[in-house]
Motif scaffolding. Sequence first.
Motif, PDB file in Angstrom:
ATOM      1  N   ALA A   1       0.861  -1.184   0.000  1.00  0.00           N
ATOM      2  CA  ALA A   1       0.000   0.000   0.000  1.00  0.00           C
ATOM      3  C   ALA A   1       0.895   1.230   0.000  1.00  0.00           C
ATOM      4  O   ALA A   1       1.710   1.407   0.910  1.00  0.00           O
ATOM      5  N   ILE A   2       0.781   2.054  -1.042  1.00  0.00           N
ATOM      6  CA  ILE A   2       1.570   3.283  -1.148  1.00  0.00           C
ATOM      7  C   ILE A   2       0.643   4.465  -0.860  1.00  0.00           C
ATOM      8  O   ILE A   2      -0.367   4.656  -1.539  1.00  0.00           O
ATOM      9  N   LEU A   3       0.985   5.261   0.141  1.00  0.00           N
ATOM     10  CA  LEU A   3       0.101   6.339   0.574  1.00  0.00           C
ATOM     11  C   LEU A   3       0.005   7.467  -0.442  1.00  0.00           C
ATOM     12  O   LEU A   3      -1.059   8.034  -0.651  1.00  0.00           O
ATOM     13  N   SER A   4       1.123   7.800  -1.095  1.00  0.00           N
ATOM     14  CA  SER A   4       1.111   8.871  -2.092  1.00  0.00           C
ATOM     15  C   SER A   4       2.320   8.739  -3.002  1.00  0.00           C
ATOM     16  O   SER A   4       3.427   9.140  -2.619  1.00  0.00           O
ATOM     17  N   PRO A   5       2.152   8.180  -4.195  1.00  0.00           N
ATOM     18  CA  PRO A   5       3.286   8.006  -5.102  1.00  0.00           C
ATOM     19  C   PRO A   5       4.040   9.299  -5.399  1.00  0.00           C
ATOM     20  O   PRO A   5       5.247   9.275  -5.653  1.00  0.00           O
ATOM     21  N   ASN A   6       3.336  10.448  -5.348  1.00  0.00           N
ATOM     22  CA  ASN A   6       4.016  11.720  -5.644  1.00  0.00           C
ATOM     23  C   ASN A   6       4.461  12.452  -4.380  1.00  0.00           C
ATOM     24  O   ASN A   6       4.893  13.601  -4.430  1.00  0.00           O
ATOM     25  N   GLY A   7       4.346  11.794  -3.224  1.00  0.00           N
ATOM     26  CA  GLY A   7       4.873  12.373  -1.993  1.00  0.00           C
ATOM     27  C   GLY A   7       4.045  13.486  -1.393  1.00  0.00           C
ATOM     28  O   GLY A   7       4.574  14.324  -0.650  1.00  0.00           O
ATOM     29  N   ASP A   8       2.738  13.502  -1.666  1.00  0.00           N
ATOM     30  CA  ASP A   8       1.842  14.526  -1.134  1.00  0.00           C
ATOM     31  C   ASP A   8       1.302  14.066   0.225  1.00  0.00           C
ATOM     32  O   ASP A   8       0.575  13.078   0.305  1.00  0.00           O
ATOM     33  N   ILE A   9       1.644  14.784   1.287  1.00  0.00           N
ATOM     34  CA  ILE A   9       1.258  14.351   2.635  1.00  0.00           C
ATOM     35  C   ILE A   9      -0.249  14.413   2.833  1.00  0.00           C
ATOM     36  O   ILE A   9      -0.831  13.562   3.521  1.00  0.00           O
ATOM     37  N   ASP A  10      -0.915  15.391   2.244  1.00  0.00           N
ATOM     38  CA  ASP A  10      -2.378  15.459   2.375  1.00  0.00           C
ATOM     39  C   ASP A  10      -3.038  14.253   1.716  1.00  0.00           C
ATOM     40  O   ASP A  10      -4.024  13.710   2.231  1.00  0.00           O
ATOM     41  N   ASP A  11      -2.507  13.816   0.573  1.00  0.00           N
ATOM     42  CA  ASP A  11      -3.011  12.594  -0.058  1.00  0.00           C
ATOM     43  C   ASP A  11      -2.771  11.390   0.852  1.00  0.00           C
ATOM     44  O   ASP A  11      -3.619  10.509   0.975  1.00  0.00           O
ATOM     45  N   ALA A  12      -1.604  11.358   1.472  1.00  0.00           N
ATOM     46  CA  ALA A  12      -1.281  10.260   2.384  1.00  0.00           C
ATOM     47  C   ALA A  12      -2.279  10.202   3.535  1.00  0.00           C
ATOM     48  O   ALA A  12      -2.700   9.120   3.958  1.00  0.00           O
ATOM     49  N   ALA A  13      -2.686  11.363   4.038  1.00  0.00           N
ATOM     50  CA  ALA A  13      -3.672  11.410   5.125  1.00  0.00           C
ATOM     51  C   ALA A  13      -5.002  10.821   4.680  1.00  0.00           C
ATOM     52  O   ALA A  13      -5.653  10.080   5.432  1.00  0.00           O
ATOM     53  N   ARG A  14      -5.415  11.137   3.458  1.00  0.00           N
ATOM     54  CA  ARG A  14      -6.678  10.597   2.942  1.00  0.00           C
ATOM     55  C   ARG A  14      -6.625   9.079   2.804  1.00  0.00           C
ATOM     56  O   ARG A  14      -7.645   8.396   2.893  1.00  0.00           O
TER      57      ARG A  14
END
Length: 316
Positions: free
Chosen positions: A263-276
């Motif tokens: 599971a990759i939280l955000s391939p582009n390294g966006d922390i807000d995406d990771a939170a979602r």
Amino acid sequence: MAEIGLNIEKAAELLNEGEIIGIPTETVYGLAGNALNEDAILQIYSAKNRPKFDPLIAHTDSLEKVEDLVKNIPEKAATLAKHFWPGPLTILLEKKLNVPDLLTSGLSRIAIRIPNHPLTKQLLSKLDFPLAAPSANPFGYVSPTTGQHVQDQLGDKIPYILDGGPCKVGLESTIVGFENDEVIIYRLGGTKVEEIEKLIGPVKIQVNESSNPAAPGMLKSHYSPGRKMIIGDIKENLKGLDKMTTGILSFQKQYDVPDNNLAILSPNGDIDDAARNIFAALRKMDQPHIEVILTEFLPKKGLGKAINDRLRRAAV
């Protein structure tokens, strides 16, 4: 199983009858009931198997309704409320006598917020009481971010789930309180510490893990996918492990394990995406073939601090 739908009138009718239901917010889905009705509160604790010493957050739709529940709103609290409500910020305030002690676990302060979700704001506007609405999941497990997550976990215990789609923030609210005019953050969450400090100056972070919490969401072990979790250098920790039985929860890097184990939280390294994505990722790790989960801390900025807090508690 619970009916899933968009019928706000039905949701309001059930709540007025003292039932509990699933509701969407911008943070996570809540298990909601009348916050002034002790029977409804007890249903929430029972459905979640949540200890009664862990207080609940009340939700309403206006500052005027908040004033009906609290003795006063300090100046800094009013500033935060006007700036961040509706939104993912919960404020601890001294409660009035009409607020049941069961809601606050006997504490003198009520945790309260105005959520920012169109369906739930409409629902709250139809009610003459606030809603107690902790996350709609069994106590200690991963928080739900879709209506289907609620159905999967609690669908046999409630009659209705108001389906508002995937949660836009994906992390529970930040919780703040006040002691001798000092602002204390008791839980890191969807409102960034940096944004709070821009508005009112320095704050004290006190998210100590406790078995006697001063606010919701402070218990040591929480958000658990039910597997041993190791936080650190994923590449190094993967050495010697069976890739077929190891799950990897990565911030943005790919790893040589089966797709179903990654599971990759955000391939582009966006922390807000990771939170979602954090709770859906933890949920993906709860599979019978996965014996251990490797993960890593995110950069300590913005919502990264709150994500790291969830990972730390999930790994206990």
